[in-house]
Design an enzyme around this catalytic site. Sequence first.
Site, PDB file in Angstrom:
ATOM      1  N   CYS A 133     -21.995  76.467  53.396  1.00  0.00           N
ATOM      2  CA  CYS A 133     -21.583  75.210  52.751  1.00  0.00           C
ATOM      3  C   CYS A 133     -20.394  75.406  51.816  1.00  0.00           C
ATOM      4  O   CYS A 133     -19.717  74.447  51.463  1.00  0.00           O
ATOM      5  CB  CYS A 133     -22.754  74.623  51.971  1.00  0.00           C
ATOM      6  SG  CYS A 133     -24.228  74.484  52.969  1.00  0.00           S
ATOM      7  N   HIS A 266     -22.718  69.888  43.568  1.00  0.00           N
ATOM      8  CA  HIS A 266     -23.113  70.054  44.979  1.00  0.00           C
ATOM      9  C   HIS A 266     -24.160  68.989  45.306  1.00  0.00           C
ATOM     10  O   HIS A 266     -24.100  68.373  46.352  1.00  0.00           O
ATOM     11  CB  HIS A 266     -23.660  71.468  45.187  1.00  0.00           C
ATOM     12  CG  HIS A 266     -23.965  71.792  46.599  1.00  0.00           C
ATOM     13  ND1 HIS A 266     -23.009  71.764  47.587  1.00  0.00           N
ATOM     14  CD2 HIS A 266     -25.127  72.143  47.229  1.00  0.00           C
ATOM     15  CE1 HIS A 266     -23.562  72.090  48.762  1.00  0.00           C
ATOM     16  NE2 HIS A 266     -24.852  72.316  48.561  1.00  0.00           N
ATOM     17  N   HIS A 303     -24.232  65.471  53.653  1.00  0.00           N
ATOM     18  CA  HIS A 303     -23.863  66.865  53.369  1.00  0.00           C
ATOM     19  C   HIS A 303     -23.032  67.341  54.561  1.00  0.00           C
ATOM     20  O   HIS A 303     -23.565  67.553  55.650  1.00  0.00           O
ATOM     21  CB  HIS A 303     -25.149  67.682  53.218  1.00  0.00           C
ATOM     22  CG  HIS A 303     -24.934  69.122  52.844  1.00  0.00           C
ATOM     23  ND1 HIS A 303     -23.865  69.871  53.293  1.00  0.00           N
ATOM     24  CD2 HIS A 303     -25.669  69.957  52.069  1.00  0.00           C
ATOM     25  CE1 HIS A 303     -23.947  71.089  52.805  1.00  0.00           C
ATOM     26  NE2 HIS A 303     -25.027  71.156  52.048  1.00  0.00           N
TER      27      HIS A 303
END
Lengths: 373, 209
Positions: A133, A266, A303
């Site tokens: 990520c 995040h 995401h």
Amino acid sequence: MPKVYKKLSQEVYFAFADAVTCLGSGKELRQAIYKDKIGLMRANALFSNAPHIGEGLIGGLLQVNPNKSRVEQIFDLLIGEENQKLLKLCDQVALASALGDLDSPHPGRFDISLTKKLENQNLCPVFQLSNACSSGTDALALAYGMIREGYADAIGVIAIDCLDLTKLIQHIDLGTQSREHAKPFSIDRSGTSFGEGGGFVILANEKKLKQTQLTPLARVAGAGMSCDAQDLILPDTSGYFPSLAIAMALENSGLKPEEIDYINAHGSGTLANDQAEAKAFTRIFGDHLKNMGISGTKGAIGHLLGATGLVEAIILAWAIFDQKAPGTAGFTSKDPSLNLNIIEKSKAMRIKNGLSVTLGFGGVNSCLALSHI
Amino acid sequence: MPSTQSYLIAAKGIFVGSDFFNLEQAFPGLDLRSDPMVKAGLCAQIIALQKSNFKPDEKTATIGLTTKGCLSHLQKVVEAAAKNRSRTGFFVRSGPQTLASYSAMAHHSHGPTFSLMAENMLLANLFALVDTLLYQKWAATIHLTFSDYDQKTGFKAGSLFLQRAIKNQGWSLPTVLKLATIEEKFLHFIDLIGEESHDDDALVSSGRK
């Protein structure tokens, strides 16, 4: 004899940014973010041939060409004619993705198809980074460092990732994919909402800015990276190792913690992530946390896996330029165990300095510091 | 204006084959469910550190380099997904970043950690990144590990620990390694260090803009 090293200390600017997500691209996306829109769709609307995956909400883009991999399609959406011209202003291009398209003939090899696309434009990637990520944030951080070191005047950073059926099945089984939308920092969180998309940023020094006459959105003040080196999946919930990335970004930007006004977190919407981030922020900012705003945008766009860090850094750059903080789409009610000042709805605010934070599988943590010009 | 950076090679090692060392013994407590490509990289690191007295510190930056990634684990994930089944244990260990993450876990390194897909990457660009990390002072030691599966030999992996150096000696990296593939050039590079120096104090330099 080799010359003695001399630090160049060039300022680096966010000279251009564009992104494509389920909420649209460019101006459309920028406006939708400030309206706190949620662009997520039912998973089985994207994967109609797989009813077993249930009805979880994801930030998917509709597949338009079955003969192309999903990352290639996102690249084509992102790098249209106008952005191709801008890309050619760059000395080099950095590519980032986590795993690319697992349903393609070359699973996991995003570099093959995307490199070919760049080569068609006579551009060779300076590096192709794959760091879960954190891929997009790390690519930005390294490109920033390379410009400061004098390796290039402008680097185009492209991060793209897709949500294919193979990945979605794994995440549903892992319990990371929610049945609803992501609710970062909320008491009733139930996991994240995966999505797909991409971002394109031009980082440039002053010389290149003058040449291209691009209007910079923000100045890159610093960057930091760290690794938990503890567990591949779970983040360090003590927040210590993630805090090292933030501390490094502050250190090389010369900013004090109390000079940070806003953090684009995040905020994946998992309990472990929320705890890790909240503890990391507390370690660094202490009492200043009550003075600063924090928001997460995964409840709006999903995401975006390896592209998430770059797209969220773009949202931070827009926020600094517009002096407007995006809200936390999907937020319900505050988790009282987290001592954070969550921005629920988008609002105008003074943002002189902001951070974008990314945590990823493999225990990787990244932080980018941007400043108003 | 071109100038150069110099590196101290603190440790180096090459592993070729499929007969892995006892990783449990070398790295007690390390999760050993990684892809074999990652295990080959760890074997190269064992060789590198056995041959030197060097110990990476907790601020070491770790860079993984792979062209093909975690082929074995990915294949299991993709095959299972075709039957609508998940293989989450393999999936979470199927990303190229696991080469860097496992290396960091093995050596308790908490500095910048990331993996690069090495297809078409010039070694000169890799060393531009190394320069950036060392000379922007993001790390004092860089640990590079290359690993990939090779049909003829099994796995090929190389491990190199680099530090910033002031002393100038050695040869220009881009000249020696121009336009080779990363797999050949990285292993060839480590070989060259051995031939040139025969010790762990070899110095090399790279060009920069």
